[in-house]
Scaffold this motif. Structure first.
Motif, PDB file in Angstrom:
ATOM      1  N   ARG A   1       0.829  -1.206   0.000  1.00  0.00           N
ATOM      2  CA  ARG A   1       0.000   0.000   0.000  1.00  0.00           C
ATOM      3  C   ARG A   1       0.862   1.253   0.000  1.00  0.00           C
ATOM      4  O   ARG A   1       0.539   2.239  -0.673  1.00  0.00           O
ATOM      5  N   ARG A   2       1.957   1.244   0.749  1.00  0.00           N
ATOM      6  CA  ARG A   2       2.825   2.417   0.777  1.00  0.00           C
ATOM      7  C   ARG A   2       3.438   2.687  -0.592  1.00  0.00           C
ATOM      8  O   ARG A   2       3.490   3.837  -1.050  1.00  0.00           O
ATOM      9  N   VAL A   3       3.906   1.641  -1.263  1.00  0.00           N
ATOM     10  CA  VAL A   3       4.492   1.826  -2.590  1.00  0.00           C
ATOM     11  C   VAL A   3       3.437   2.364  -3.563  1.00  0.00           C
ATOM     12  O   VAL A   3       3.726   3.263  -4.375  1.00  0.00           O
ATOM     13  N   ALA A   4       2.221   1.863  -3.474  1.00  0.00           N
ATOM     14  CA  ALA A   4       1.150   2.343  -4.359  1.00  0.00           C
ATOM     15  C   ALA A   4       0.862   3.820  -4.114  1.00  0.00           C
ATOM     16  O   ALA A   4       0.680   4.601  -5.066  1.00  0.00           O
ATOM     17  N   ALA A   5       0.824   4.225  -2.842  1.00  0.00           N
ATOM     18  CA  ALA A   5       0.590   5.630  -2.525  1.00  0.00           C
ATOM     19  C   ALA A   5       1.746   6.500  -3.020  1.00  0.00           C
ATOM     20  O   ALA A   5       1.531   7.607  -3.546  1.00  0.00           O
ATOM     21  N   SER A   6       2.963   6.006  -2.885  1.00  0.00           N
ATOM     22  CA  SER A   6       4.132   6.747  -3.361  1.00  0.00           C
ATOM     23  C   SER A   6       4.087   6.915  -4.874  1.00  0.00           C
ATOM     24  O   SER A   6       4.339   8.003  -5.406  1.00  0.00           O
ATOM     25  N   ARG A   7       3.755   5.828  -5.555  1.00  0.00           N
ATOM     26  CA  ARG A   7       3.679   5.858  -7.024  1.00  0.00           C
ATOM     27  C   ARG A   7       2.659   6.906  -7.473  1.00  0.00           C
ATOM     28  O   ARG A   7       2.910   7.679  -8.412  1.00  0.00           O
ATOM     29  N   ARG A   8       1.527   6.941  -6.816  1.00  0.00           N
ATOM     30  CA  ARG A   8       0.484   7.921  -7.156  1.00  0.00           C
ATOM     31  C   ARG A   8       0.987   9.342  -6.944  1.00  0.00           C
ATOM     32  O   ARG A   8       0.814  10.210  -7.815  1.00  0.00           O
ATOM     33  N   LEU A   9       1.616   9.605  -5.796  1.00  0.00           N
ATOM     34  CA  LEU A   9       2.112  10.948  -5.503  1.00  0.00           C
ATOM     35  C   LEU A   9       3.171  11.363  -6.508  1.00  0.00           C
ATOM     36  O   LEU A   9       3.129  12.491  -7.037  1.00  0.00           O
TER      37      LEU A   9
END
Length: 430
Positions: free
Chosen positions: A306-314
């Motif tokens: 989930r953290r990587v997905a949020a980072s990718r989005r940002l």
């Protein structure tokens, strides 16, 4: 040997110096992920803080198994016994160049340390432009001629290095380009080094990604780390996946197997053993507590996914916003596809050094000139890194990570206004 500080690190120190003296500078020069450490990773590191013994040169069994699993889930065959861990993928890349020997084919432009490391090793970087609209890969149509010309001059050429997706351009090579390069590597008897440290930060997770290790697993080394996807740059941990077959010694014209992709090479030698020999004399073994946390990370538990997905989005949202500002003033650039980089070109300047100097000295915007990445001096292209815009504190960066629209956060909006004003003034100047 007179070795200057890496341009990215030198730029970051210069920005800190200017800010200390009261100058307002928007930092678009330093390619750090710009996000706080996930609490679960801090806990994993703390749990292993008592581990103070040297470990295996290749890295702990737990980390090598976790890294092999990470690659296997992405369709890349990887055996734990052929995974080598090091203090960052940067150190592993240097170790690989030492272990392989011979000149290396690089895309132009490419990350600042590739060519610098090649020169430190005592070999030549052979710079080849990418195909139009792509980045991180040399154009297959130009590689064979470049290698032939180098070998005709008596040079030994052993490897070809690609970055997927790319720093500095933020672009991803097309699958057909990767396939052509893999075929060329077999024909020319080259080892492929595929730096995939930004792989998990493709802005579109559904984008087609092809690793050369899927096409030519017998001659592809893959490197990655946690400095970008999980913002652990200061922890210094990286992993390399080595081929399951031996890789050739420096090729010679008399080698009858050089163009046969299926022939065993009678001069094959143990890249794994050679790399471990280099590692044993440079870093001994990676830091044990960091290896423990990295094994947890490469296992990809749900909270880190989930953290990587949020980072990718940002990263994607902010990179696209910055790209729009450059496009508005007439800059030429391809849309960013991965990581947090852009590579715009602005007409009206003698080259990238002048463009970068004007942006910093007159407008308080720090970027890196394209010459740092091997680009031609008269090309007015600069590398723009957007990940330092997320905030100055962990609280601000965490807010950016979870904001529905991070562009509306006051500190990000202020930096974007500063950039817009600078680029508008730059257009008038140009």
């Amino acid at each position: 040997m007179n070795v200057p500080i890496s341009p990215t690190l030198a730029a970051n120190e210069e920005i800190a110096r200017r800010r200390k003296h009261g100058q307002q500078v928007v930092n678009l020069a330093f390619g750090e992920a710009g996000l706080p450490v996930h609490p679960a990773l801090r806990d994993a590191l703390a749990q292993a803080s008592g581990k103070n013994a040297y470990g295996p040169v290749a890295g702990s069994v737990a980390l090598r198994e976790a890294a092999a699993g990470y690659w296997s889930r992405r369709g890349i065959s990887a055996h734990p016994d052929l995974v080598v861990c090091g203090p960052g993928s940067k150190a592993l890349l240097y170790g690989l160049l030492l272990a392989l020997g011979g000149d290396v084919v690089l895309p132009r432009p490419s990350w600042v340390s590739y060519a610098a490391q090649a020169r430190l090793v005592g070999v030549h970087p052979i710079m080849v432009a990418p195909p139009p609209g792509e980045g991180g890969v040399p154009d297959p149509e130009l590689v064979a001629a470049a290698v032939a010309a180098a070998r005709a001059r008596g040079r030994t050429v052993t490897s070809l290095l690609v970055t997927l997706p790319d720093n500095p351009t933020g672009r991803l090579a097309r699958p057909e380009t990767v396939r052509r390069l893999a075929a060329l590597a077999r024909e020319l008897d080259l080892t492929i080094i595929s730096d995939e440290i930004y792989r998990d930060l493709l802005h579109d997770p559904a984008a087609t990604f092809l690793s050369p290790a899927e096409v030519a697993p017998e001659r592809t080394v893959v490197t990655t780390g946690l400095s970008k996807s999980l913002a652990l740059g200061g922890w210094r941990i990286g992993v390399a996946r080595l081929p399951e077959t031996g890789l050739s010694e420096p090729p010679h014209a008399s080698n009858p197997h050089a163009s046969n992709p299926h022939a065993s090479n009678p001069h094959a030698s143990n890249l794994h053993g050679r790399l471990l020999g280099v590692a044993s004399e440079i870093w001994s073994s990676p830091a044990a507590p960091v290896q423990h946390a990295a094994a947890y990370a490469f296992g990809e538990p749900a909270e880190l996914v989930r953290r990587v997905a949020a980072s990718r989005r940002l990263h994607g949202i902010v990179a696209r916003a910055v790209a729009e500002h450059f496009t508005k003033v007439g800059a030429h650039l391809d849309d960013p596809q991965g990581g947090f980089y852009l590579y715009p070109e602005i007409a009206g300047f003698a080259g990238s050094a002048e463009l970068a100097a004007v942006l910093l000295d007159r407008h308080g915007v720090a970027v890196l000139p394209g010459t740092a990445f091997g680009d031609a001096p008269d090309a007015a292209r600069v590398r723009v890194a957007t990940s330092q815009l997320y905030g100055e504190s962990d609280e601000q960066r965490t807010a950016a990570l979870h904001a529905e629209d991070p562009l509306e956060l006051p500190w990000i909006a202020a930096s974007l206004r500063h950039l817009e004003e600078a680029l508008t003034a730059l257009r008038i100047f140009g």
